[in-house]
Scaffold this active site. Structure first.
Site, PDB file in Angstrom:
ATOM      1  N   ASP A 197       0.851  -1.193   0.000  1.00 38.84           N
ATOM      2  CA  ASP A 197       0.000   0.000   0.000  1.00 38.84           C
ATOM      3  C   ASP A 197       0.884   1.241   0.000  1.00 38.84           C
ATOM      4  O   ASP A 197       1.886   1.288   0.712  1.00 38.84           O
ATOM      5  CB  ASP A 197      -0.859   0.083   1.280  1.00 38.84           C
ATOM      6  CG  ASP A 197      -1.695  -1.165   1.509  1.00 38.84           C
ATOM      7  OD1 ASP A 197      -2.176  -1.723   0.509  1.00 38.84           O
ATOM      8  OD2 ASP A 197      -1.846  -1.568   2.669  1.00 38.84           O
ATOM      9  N   ASP A 245       0.788   8.175   8.002  1.00 35.15           N
ATOM     10  CA  ASP A 245       1.014   6.780   8.424  1.00 35.15           C
ATOM     11  C   ASP A 245       2.346   6.698   9.161  1.00 35.15           C
ATOM     12  O   ASP A 245       2.461   6.052  10.207  1.00 35.15           O
ATOM     13  CB  ASP A 245       1.134   5.845   7.203  1.00 35.15           C
ATOM     14  CG  ASP A 245      -0.196   5.492   6.561  1.00 35.15           C
ATOM     15  OD1 ASP A 245      -1.168   5.251   7.286  1.00 35.15           O
ATOM     16  OD2 ASP A 245      -0.247   5.443   5.313  1.00 35.15           O
ATOM     17  N   GLU A 269       1.858  -2.484  11.193  1.00 39.05           N
ATOM     18  CA  GLU A 269       1.436  -2.762   9.810  1.00 39.05           C
ATOM     19  C   GLU A 269       2.320  -2.015   8.814  1.00 39.05           C
ATOM     20  O   GLU A 269       2.483  -2.433   7.677  1.00 39.05           O
ATOM     21  CB  GLU A 269      -0.022  -2.336   9.634  1.00 39.05           C
ATOM     22  CG  GLU A 269      -0.573  -2.771   8.302  1.00 39.05           C
ATOM     23  CD  GLU A 269      -1.967  -2.252   8.035  1.00 39.05           C
ATOM     24  OE1 GLU A 269      -2.903  -2.758   8.671  1.00 39.05           O
ATOM     25  OE2 GLU A 269      -2.120  -1.358   7.198  1.00 39.05           O
ATOM     26  N   GLU A 270       2.898  -0.926   9.249  1.00 34.91           N
ATOM     27  CA  GLU A 270       3.716  -0.111   8.349  1.00 34.91           C
ATOM     28  C   GLU A 270       5.174  -0.558   8.268  1.00 34.91           C
ATOM     29  O   GLU A 270       5.967   0.039   7.557  1.00 34.91           O
ATOM     30  CB  GLU A 270       3.659   1.363   8.779  1.00 34.91           C
ATOM     31  CG  GLU A 270       2.252   1.938   8.795  1.00 34.91           C
ATOM     32  CD  GLU A 270       1.527   1.811   7.450  1.00 34.91           C
ATOM     33  OE1 GLU A 270       2.196   1.701   6.402  1.00 34.91           O
ATOM     34  OE2 GLU A 270       0.283   1.778   7.454  1.00 34.91           O
ATOM     35  N   ASP A 314      -1.952  -1.165  13.840  1.00 40.74           N
ATOM     36  CA  ASP A 314      -2.080  -0.419  12.596  1.00 40.74           C
ATOM     37  C   ASP A 314      -2.182   1.043  13.006  1.00 40.74           C
ATOM     38  O   ASP A 314      -3.199   1.464  13.551  1.00 40.74           O
ATOM     39  CB  ASP A 314      -3.344  -0.873  11.840  1.00 40.74           C
ATOM     40  CG  ASP A 314      -3.484  -0.185  10.489  1.00 40.74           C
ATOM     41  OD1 ASP A 314      -2.686   0.725  10.206  1.00 40.74           O
ATOM     42  OD2 ASP A 314      -4.397  -0.571   9.731  1.00 40.74           O
ATOM     43  N   LEU A 361      -2.445   4.000  11.531  1.00 44.75           N
ATOM     44  CA  LEU A 361      -3.485   4.876  10.972  1.00 44.75           C
ATOM     45  C   LEU A 361      -4.240   4.110   9.890  1.00 44.75           C
ATOM     46  O   LEU A 361      -3.905   4.187   8.709  1.00 44.75           O
ATOM     47  CB  LEU A 361      -2.853   6.153  10.410  1.00 44.75           C
ATOM     48  CG  LEU A 361      -3.821   7.324  10.287  1.00 44.75           C
ATOM     49  CD1 LEU A 361      -4.420   7.697  11.636  1.00 44.75           C
ATOM     50  CD2 LEU A 361      -3.115   8.543   9.703  1.00 44.75           C
ATOM     51  N   ASP A 362      -5.235   3.363  10.330  1.00 47.97           N
ATOM     52  CA  ASP A 362      -6.012   2.568   9.384  1.00 47.97           C
ATOM     53  C   ASP A 362      -6.949   3.479   8.582  1.00 47.97           C
ATOM     54  O   ASP A 362      -7.519   4.423   9.122  1.00 47.97           O
ATOM     55  CB  ASP A 362      -6.844   1.526  10.139  1.00 47.97           C
ATOM     56  CG  ASP A 362      -7.598   0.643   9.183  1.00 47.97           C
ATOM     57  OD1 ASP A 362      -6.963  -0.191   8.528  1.00 47.97           O
ATOM     58  OD2 ASP A 362      -8.824   0.828   9.038  1.00 47.97           O
ATOM     59  N   GLU A 419      -5.574  -5.982  12.162  1.00 48.65           N
ATOM     60  CA  GLU A 419      -6.945  -5.524  11.922  1.00 48.65           C
ATOM     61  C   GLU A 419      -7.983  -6.573  12.310  1.00 48.65           C
ATOM     62  O   GLU A 419      -8.925  -6.292  13.059  1.00 48.65           O
ATOM     63  CB  GLU A 419      -7.101  -5.158  10.429  1.00 48.65           C
ATOM     64  CG  GLU A 419      -6.213  -3.989  10.023  1.00 48.65           C
ATOM     65  CD  GLU A 419      -5.979  -3.846   8.528  1.00 48.65           C
ATOM     66  OE1 GLU A 419      -5.910  -4.871   7.824  1.00 48.65           O
ATOM     67  OE2 GLU A 419      -5.840  -2.706   8.055  1.00 48.65           O
TER      68      GLU A 419
END
Ligand code: AHM
Ligand code: MG
Length: 283
Positions: A35, A41, A64-65, A83, A85-86, A227
């Site tokens: 992504d 983020d 997640e990043e 995560d 900043l989802d 998530e």
């Protein structure tokens, strides 16, 4: 655990400030799932990492990043997957976004999650903590404190459906099932941000959030550790259910930290309807 929750609260206050003041454009980078990242983020990720560094009960974290696990304190008890900043692709259109935290013991897997927390950055900032029960807090920006509002419970049956994924790619049985919900009077509620979408279904008493496996993504899009498991934990503790179509999501393990899974979360009635459809699928 209190020190972890406090670190999450401090991070949320800082991230909220950053959302209001920082540049909302894209960064030049991609995360492990491919992504495109926005600058926020990366800023949010750094804010959380810096807060968690101060907490001695945290053994390691994984974002997640980021590609890899980040070791913290050797004697710590907890592993946290988050995560930062989802839904960050919604930032530039000013829709709500969120942060999600799964708190695990011993190893990262569905059965080992012991608590989950998420934050919604909307017109107001709300924080939900799931341990034995699910509690809603709201940020009082005058005093920079989260104030307890109420305990959250899902009804047996709701009125909303949030159907994720690309419809053109849905399997025919999935499309038929979603069409039947709408034919029965369910209303569409889908912003493209998992945090506000699941928050809405939870606060309005129930319904179904689905991000299925489909032609373009047989294993869905949403990531188990960051998530799917945290929200499965929240929904279970609120009296609902969370499945991958056939299995309880919290019975699943992982092969890789960035693994994804199809997911269906909701109140009992709707999830039992999903089970009925998916139990007939051979594969
Ligand atoms: P992100 O972590 O890159 O923001 O992606 C996760 C988001 C979820 O919040 C949301 O449910 C989903 O992606 C929406 O995907 P789609 O646009 O395919 O419906
Ligand atoms: Mg996400």
């Amino acid at each position: 655990m209190t020190d972890i929750i406090n670190a999450i609260k401090s991070s949320a206050i800082k991230i909220n400030k950053a959302i209001q003041t920082e540049d909302t454009s894209k960064a030049q980078t991609e995360n492990s799932s491919g992504d495109v990242q926005v600058k926020l983020d990366l800023i949010s990720d750094e804010i959380i990492e810096n807060e968690f560094k101060k907490v001695s009960s945290i053994k390691e974290i994984v974002s997640e990043e980021k590609q890899d696990i980040n070791p913290m304190h050797g004697n710590g008890d907890y592993l946290i997957a988050y995560d930062p900043l989802d839904g960050s692709s919604l930032i530039d259109v000013d829709l709500s976004v969120g942060s999600i935290f799964g708190i695990y013991k011993d190893e990262y897997s569905g059965p080992n999650i012991v608590a989950a927390v998420y934050v919604v950055y909307g017109p107001r900032v709300e924080l939900v903590i799931a341990r034995d029960v699910v509690e809603l807090y709201r940020l009082d920006e005058e005093i920079n404190e989260f104030i307890f509002q109420k305990e959250l419970r899902l009804s047996e049956k709701g009125k909303l459906v949030g159907p994720g994924g690309t419809q053109k790619e849905w399997y025919s049985y999935h499309k038929k099932m979603i069409d039947e919900f709408f034919a029965d009077g369910y209303r569409l509620r889908y912003s493209g941000g998992m945090v506000p979408d699941l928050h809405q279904i939870l606060l309005k008493g129930g319904g179904l959030f689905a991000y299925p496996g489909a032609g373009d993504r047989p294993k869905g899009k949403l990531r188990k550790l960051f998530e799917v498991f945290p929200f499965a934990f929240v929904y279970n503790k609120a009296g609902g259910l969370a499945i991958d179509g056939k299995n309880d999501l919290l019975d699943l393990g992982i092969e890789h930290i960035h693994d994804t899974s199809p997911c269906f979360l909701g109140s009992n009635y709707e999830i039992n309807r999903v089970l009925k459809t998916y139990s007939k699928v051979k594969k």
